[in-house]
Each structure stands twice: as C-alpha cells, then as structure tokens.
Design an enzyme around this catalytic site. Structure first.
Site, PDB file in Angstrom:
ATOM      1  CB  SER A 202      16.232 -13.245  13.210  1.00  0.00           C
ATOM      2  OG  SER A 202      15.169 -12.828  12.385  1.00  0.00           O
TER       3      SER A 202
HETATM    4  N1  SAM Z   1      16.377 -12.318   8.182  1.00  0.00           N
HETATM    5  C1  SAM Z   1      16.282 -10.887   8.244  1.00  0.00           C
HETATM    6  C2  SAM Z   1      17.613 -10.263   8.596  1.00  0.00           C
HETATM    7  O1  SAM Z   1      18.633 -10.969   8.597  1.00  0.00           O
HETATM    8  O2  SAM Z   1      17.642  -9.043   8.851  1.00  0.00           O
HETATM    9  C3  SAM Z   1      15.229 -10.451   9.219  1.00  0.00           C
HETATM   10  C4  SAM Z   1      13.845 -10.628   8.710  1.00  0.00           C
HETATM   11  S1  SAM Z   1      12.653  -9.796   9.709  1.00  0.00           S
HETATM   12  C5  SAM Z   1      12.544 -10.864  11.093  1.00  0.00           C
HETATM   13  C6  SAM Z   1      11.182 -10.157   8.781  1.00  0.00           C
HETATM   14  C7  SAM Z   1      11.064  -9.358   7.500  1.00  0.00           C
HETATM   15  O3  SAM Z   1       9.953  -9.881   6.776  1.00  0.00           O
HETATM   16  C8  SAM Z   1      10.775  -7.879   7.710  1.00  0.00           C
HETATM   17  O4  SAM Z   1      11.736  -7.117   7.043  1.00  0.00           O
HETATM   18  C9  SAM Z   1       9.388  -7.686   7.085  1.00  0.00           C
HETATM   19  O5  SAM Z   1       9.198  -6.425   6.469  1.00  0.00           O
HETATM   20  C10 SAM Z   1       9.369  -8.810   6.066  1.00  0.00           C
HETATM   21  N2  SAM Z   1       8.036  -9.237   5.621  1.00  0.00           N
HETATM   22  C11 SAM Z   1       6.885  -9.362   6.319  1.00  0.00           C
HETATM   23  N3  SAM Z   1       5.905  -9.799   5.522  1.00  0.00           N
HETATM   24  C12 SAM Z   1       6.449  -9.963   4.284  1.00  0.00           C
HETATM   25  C13 SAM Z   1       5.942 -10.407   3.024  1.00  0.00           C
HETATM   26  N4  SAM Z   1       4.674 -10.790   2.840  1.00  0.00           N
HETATM   27  N5  SAM Z   1       6.789 -10.460   1.967  1.00  0.00           N
HETATM   28  C14 SAM Z   1       8.079 -10.084   2.104  1.00  0.00           C
HETATM   29  N6  SAM Z   1       8.606  -9.657   3.272  1.00  0.00           N
HETATM   30  C15 SAM Z   1       7.812  -9.605   4.353  1.00  0.00           C
END
Ligand code: SAM
Length: 221
Positions: free
Chosen positions: A69
């Site tokens: 993000s």
């Molecule tokens: N904050 C992170 C970084 O610094 O790189 C970015 C996060 S990214 C916007 C959102 C993440 O949430 C993705 O890696 C996705 O695979 C994960 N995600 C989506 N649904 C999820 C779930 N139910 N449980 C765990 N992770 C999940």
C-alpha cells in the site's frame, strides 16, 4: 518496542529521508511512526522490477495481483492505532511484510496473517533478514482472526471488507483499537473501531482504495 533498522549506508537513506519529509508534509505527525519509516528498508520488501520506485509515496505491485500500500496510508493506519510499544497486535494481510515491519517497531508483539502462502513465506524471509524478531507470520483466513493469541490490543486490517468481521471484534481487547477499510470492492472508508466499556464505536478516518479481503467474513473469491 523492539529495535531494528536498516543497514547503515545501504544507499537508500536519502530516499527514506525524502519519503519521511513527504509524509510529514501530508500530515503525519507521530514521531514514532516517522522514525519507523526512516528506519525500514522498503526497497527490500518490493520486487526487483519496482525497486527503483520503492520510496515513492505510492502503492506498488508485489505479485499475485496484490499490492504494497501507499506509505502515507500505512503511516496513517499506524498513527490512528496510537501504539505505545507494549501492545499485542494482529495484522490481517501481511502482503510484502513492509507494514508488518513498521508495526513491529511500534508494538510489543505482532501476529500477522496472510492468505497467500507464497507472500507469507517471502515476507517471513525479509522480516527475518531485517531483524524483526517480535513478528510471527501465519497463513490462513485472517477474517477469522487468530484465536490462539487473542485478545489483541490493536488490529490492523490491510484489505477492504464489506463489514467488520465479527471474530476480529470478539478478539479485540477492551480498550483496543482496530483499523479497517470498509466499503465495496471499488472504494472504502478507512474506519477506526474501538472497543470500550460502553460497547463498540466506529469513526471514519478517510477515503481509501484497497484490494479485497477474501474470506469467510469478507468478500467471496
Ligand atoms: N500491508 C501490506 C504491505 O505492506 O505489503 C499490503 C497488504 S495488501 C494491500 C492486502 C493483503 O491482504 C494481500 O496480501 C492479500 O493476499 C491479503 N488478504 C486478503 N484477504 C485475506 C484474508 N482473508 N486473510 C489474510 N490475508 C488476506
């Protein structure tokens, strides 16, 4: 609060300092958050192909259709959580692990859940290499929280959800703070959820756009 940091003289210090200045200009005031950004090597958390853009204040692709993000939004999350360095924190959506690394400098212990095993594995490796010792990365559906280590003083959800997953509210300690983007798949409002003696209170922080939270209490795949 654990201490860790970048390799001194890694060649990216000037870029990190510029990023900190950008965040300050955009309104981030929490010095601990700014210090964490100054000390965390974002370039190690992104793929080689976008490394030259690692210190831009923008979201970047990290593979598997996911993104790291925008630093401003990540800093805002952390500011809103108002951490003291003693908290047990849960992060849902480890992604690259960058925000996990920031969180690990601001909280006491961090449990981070990622649904995609290859991202979790990559994040583990970089977190270990960068000295984040107070972090455990778990693979699973983070909409269920992680009951074994609950309750949490702080919960950070890094993906968009149609509503606040009930297990996360249950696993939030009294006095705890949870930050989550709420909305549809196109647009969301970053929302602070606080559990107090009076019940659960919600307040809006600002408009954001995140990839979907996929799981039992989130969106369907
Ligand atoms: N904050 C992170 C970084 O610094 O790189 C970015 C996060 S990214 C916007 C959102 C993440 O949430 C993705 O890696 C996705 O695979 C994960 N995600 C989506 N649904 C999820 C779930 N139910 N449980 C765990 N992770 C999940």
């Amino acid at each position: 609060m654990a201490s860790r940091g970048v390799t001194p003289g890694d060649g990216y210090g000037g870029y990190r300092a510029q990023l900190v200045e950008t965040l300050r200009r955009k309104g981030i005031r929490d010095l601990a958050v700014l210090r964490a950004v100054a000390e965390t090597p974002r370039h190690l958390f992104v793929p080689e192909s976008v490394r030259h853009r690692a210190y831009e204040d923008s979201a970047l692709p990290i593979g598997g259709g996911q993104t790291i993000s925008q630093p401003f939004v990540q800093a805002r999350y952390l500011e809103v959580l108002a951490l003291t360095g003693r908290e047990k924190a849960l992060e849902v959506g480890t992604g690259s692990g960058y925000q996990t690394a920031l969180l690990s400098q601001l909280a006491g212990t961090v449990f981070s859940v990622e649904r995609l095993p290859h991202l979790a594995q990559q994040a583990r490796q970089v977190l270990e290499a960068t000295g984040c010792r107070n972090v455990t990365v778990l693979v699973g559906d983070g909409t269920l929280g992680w009951r074994a280590f609950a309750p949490y003083d702080a919960i950070l959800v890094a993906a968009a959800s149609p509503s606040v997953p009930a297990p996360l509210v249950e696993q939030l300690a009294e006095g705890g703070r949870l930050v989550i983007p709420l909305g549809d798949r196109q647009a969301q409002v970053l929302t602070l959820v606080q559990r107090t003696t009076r019940g659960v209170e919600q307040s809006a922080i600002g408009d954001v756009r995140f990839v979907p939270l996929i799981g039992e209490f989130g969106f369907r795949e």
